[in-house]
Design a protein around this motif. Structure first.
Motif, mmCIF file in Angstrom:
data_model
loop_
_atom_site.group_PDB
_atom_site.id
_atom_site.type_symbol
_atom_site.label_atom_id
_atom_site.label_comp_id
_atom_site.label_asym_id
_atom_site.label_seq_id
_atom_site.Cartn_x
_atom_site.Cartn_y
_atom_site.Cartn_z
ATOM 1 N N LEU A 45 -4.700 6.715 -12.438
ATOM 2 C CA LEU A 45 -4.959 5.887 -13.618
ATOM 3 C C LEU A 45 -3.694 5.709 -14.450
ATOM 4 C CD1 LEU A 45 -7.087 4.305 -15.122
ATOM 5 C CD2 LEU A 45 -7.712 6.398 -16.330
ATOM 6 N N GLN A 46 -2.930 6.783 -14.625
ATOM 7 C CA GLN A 46 -1.688 6.708 -15.401
ATOM 8 C C GLN A 46 -0.685 5.740 -14.754
ATOM 9 O OE1 GLN A 46 0.412 10.429 -15.778
ATOM 10 N NE2 GLN A 46 1.606 9.716 -17.503
ATOM 11 N N LEU A 47 -0.541 5.818 -13.444
ATOM 12 C CA LEU A 47 0.376 4.917 -12.743
ATOM 13 C C LEU A 47 -0.071 3.465 -12.860
ATOM 14 C CD1 LEU A 47 1.108 7.089 -9.610
ATOM 15 C CD2 LEU A 47 2.852 6.157 -11.147
ATOM 16 N N ILE A 48 -1.359 3.229 -12.691
ATOM 17 C CA ILE A 48 -1.876 1.860 -12.787
ATOM 18 C C ILE A 48 -1.678 1.316 -14.198
ATOM 19 C CG2 ILE A 48 -3.967 0.444 -12.728
ATOM 20 C CD1 ILE A 48 -4.922 2.298 -10.411
ATOM 21 N N GLN A 49 -2.003 2.137 -15.200
ATOM 22 C CA GLN A 49 -1.887 1.686 -16.586
ATOM 23 C C GLN A 49 -0.433 1.473 -17.006
ATOM 24 O OE1 GLN A 49 -4.249 4.685 -18.583
ATOM 25 N NE2 GLN A 49 -6.077 3.383 -18.516
ATOM 26 N N SER A 50 0.501 2.081 -16.307
ATOM 27 C CA SER A 50 1.920 1.873 -16.607
ATOM 28 C C SER A 50 2.362 0.456 -16.225
ATOM 29 C CB SER A 50 2.784 2.878 -15.853
ATOM 30 O OG SER A 50 2.871 2.532 -14.475
ATOM 31 N N ARG A 51 1.573 -0.195 -15.380
ATOM 32 C CA ARG A 51 1.861 -1.540 -14.863
ATOM 33 C C ARG A 51 3.143 -1.586 -14.023
ATOM 34 N NH1 ARG A 51 -1.424 -5.566 -17.792
ATOM 35 N NH2 ARG A 51 -2.512 -4.441 -19.422
ATOM 36 N N LEU A 52 3.555 -0.430 -13.533
ATOM 37 C CA LEU A 52 4.743 -0.359 -12.684
ATOM 38 C C LEU A 52 4.389 -0.311 -11.198
ATOM 39 C CD1 LEU A 52 6.821 2.183 -14.806
ATOM 40 C CD2 LEU A 52 7.128 -0.305 -14.675
ATOM 41 N N VAL A 53 3.083 -0.240 -10.906
ATOM 42 C CA VAL A 53 2.611 -0.217 -9.523
ATOM 43 C C VAL A 53 1.571 -1.315 -9.351
ATOM 44 C CG1 VAL A 53 3.028 2.252 -9.200
ATOM 45 C CG2 VAL A 53 0.786 1.479 -9.984
ATOM 46 N N SER A 54 1.293 -1.641 -8.105
ATOM 47 C CA SER A 54 0.278 -2.647 -7.801
ATOM 48 C C SER A 54 -0.813 -2.017 -6.949
ATOM 49 C CB SER A 54 0.893 -3.815 -7.037
ATOM 50 O OG SER A 54 -0.125 -4.664 -6.542
ATOM 51 N N VAL A 55 -2.071 -2.250 -7.353
ATOM 52 C CA VAL A 55 -3.193 -1.749 -6.555
ATOM 53 C C VAL A 55 -3.391 -2.573 -5.293
ATOM 54 C CG1 VAL A 55 -4.382 -0.732 -8.534
ATOM 55 C CG2 VAL A 55 -4.921 -3.077 -7.845
ATOM 56 N N ASN A 56 -2.656 -3.680 -5.172
ATOM 57 C CA ASN A 56 -2.793 -4.550 -4.011
ATOM 58 C C ASN A 56 -1.528 -4.630 -3.161
ATOM 59 O OD1 ASN A 56 -5.537 -5.389 -4.279
ATOM 60 N ND2 ASN A 56 -4.898 -6.500 -6.106
ATOM 61 N N GLU A 57 -0.660 -3.646 -3.312
ATOM 62 C CA GLU A 57 0.545 -3.599 -2.473
ATOM 63 C C GLU A 57 0.334 -2.538 -1.402
ATOM 64 O OE1 GLU A 57 5.176 -2.337 -2.919
ATOM 65 O OE2 GLU A 57 4.316 -3.583 -4.507
ATOM 66 N N PRO A 58 0.398 -2.944 -0.137
ATOM 67 C CA PRO A 58 0.113 -1.972 0.926
ATOM 68 C C PRO A 58 1.240 -0.972 1.145
ATOM 69 C CG PRO A 58 0.798 -4.041 1.887
ATOM 70 C CD PRO A 58 0.715 -4.263 0.394
ATOM 71 N N ASP A 59 0.850 0.151 1.682
ATOM 72 C CA ASP A 59 1.802 1.138 2.170
ATOM 73 C C ASP A 59 2.086 0.749 3.621
ATOM 74 O OD1 ASP A 59 3.210 3.732 1.950
ATOM 75 O OD2 ASP A 59 1.805 4.334 3.519
ATOM 76 N N ILE A 60 3.349 0.617 3.965
ATOM 77 C CA ILE A 60 3.712 0.188 5.316
ATOM 78 C C ILE A 60 4.480 1.314 5.994
ATOM 79 C CG2 ILE A 60 4.986 -1.494 6.705
ATOM 80 C CD1 ILE A 60 4.580 -3.470 4.340
ATOM 81 N N VAL A 61 3.970 1.734 7.142
ATOM 82 C CA VAL A 61 4.617 2.786 7.925
ATOM 83 C C VAL A 61 4.913 2.214 9.298
ATOM 84 C CG1 VAL A 61 4.340 5.063 8.965
ATOM 85 C CG2 VAL A 61 3.399 4.625 6.702
ATOM 86 N N ILE A 62 6.171 2.318 9.718
ATOM 87 C CA ILE A 62 6.563 1.881 11.058
ATOM 88 C C ILE A 62 7.144 3.088 11.777
ATOM 89 C CG2 ILE A 62 8.080 0.394 12.426
ATOM 90 C CD1 ILE A 62 7.914 -1.635 10.120
ATOM 91 N N ILE A 63 6.558 3.400 12.905
ATOM 92 C CA ILE A 63 7.026 4.511 13.726
ATOM 93 C C ILE A 63 7.607 3.900 14.990
ATOM 94 C CG2 ILE A 63 6.386 6.608 14.965
ATOM 95 C CD1 ILE A 63 3.965 6.752 12.948
ATOM 96 N N ASP A 64 8.904 4.044 15.149
ATOM 97 C CA ASP A 64 9.614 3.430 16.269
ATOM 98 C C ASP A 64 9.840 4.486 17.342
ATOM 99 O OD1 ASP A 64 10.692 1.268 17.498
ATOM 100 O OD2 ASP A 64 12.551 1.246 16.357
ATOM 101 N N GLY A 65 8.978 4.490 18.333
ATOM 102 C CA GLY A 65 9.079 5.468 19.409
ATOM 103 C C GLY A 65 9.888 4.959 20.584
ATOM 104 N N TYR A 66 9.966 5.758 21.595
ATOM 105 C CA TYR A 66 10.760 5.417 22.781
ATOM 106 C C TYR A 66 10.194 4.201 23.504
ATOM 107 C CZ TYR A 66 12.873 5.883 27.392
ATOM 108 O OH TYR A 66 13.535 5.632 28.570
#
Length: 144
Positions: A45-66
């Motif tokens: 709640l604190q992060l959202i209310q700071s307006r410095l983050v977006s609840v609609n921005e995805p976390d993107i993880v790319i794992i580059d294997g062999y």
């Protein structure tokens, strides 16, 4: 070329060509995901209310294997649903989380352009998988 080391969830990730402001934003977004994963409603709640983050921005993880590359694009709402925490889900929904936001997992074989595995993740389907009726009802109410 600028290289920044972003420390998020104990991992050091090098990011090319980003301004310091972009790096700070990425760190704050990672803090939001971390707070959700820790079931820390107050921090979310604190992060959202700071307006410095977006609840609609995805976390993107790319794992580059062999032989394979895995890519996971996950919205904060999906993380909260998977935690089974209806308070977190409600906070995100109350602050504009998109129940139709696109989250997906895919795997692509090296040398191929098309993924060999692709699965879209939908908020309502994830809620049903978890089986938490409070979360199912929160999502269903937003669908109507």
């Amino acid at each position: 070329m600028k290289l920044y080391c972003v420390l998020a969830l104990g991992l050091c990730v090098l990011i090319n060509n980003l301004s310091a402001q972009d790096v700070v934003h990425r760190q704050l977004q990672e803090s939001l995901i971390s707070a959700i994963q820790k079931n820390d409603s107050a921090a979310v709640l604190q992060l959202i209310q700071s307006r410095l983050v977006s609840v609609n921005e995805p976390d993107i993880v790319i794992i580059d294997g062999y032989k394979l590359q895995e890519k996971r694009v996950t919205m904060p709402l999906i993380f909260a649903i998977r935690k089974g925490n209806s308070a977190l889900v409600k906070i995100l929904l109350d602050h504009g989380a998109d129940i139709n936001g696109i989250s997906y997992e895919e795997t692509t074989k090296k040398g191929h352009s098309e993924p060999s595995y692709h699965k879209e993740l939908h908020a309502f389907e994830e809620a049903k998988k978890i089986g938490n009726q409070d979360i199912i009802n929160l999502i269903a109410n937003k669908l109507n």
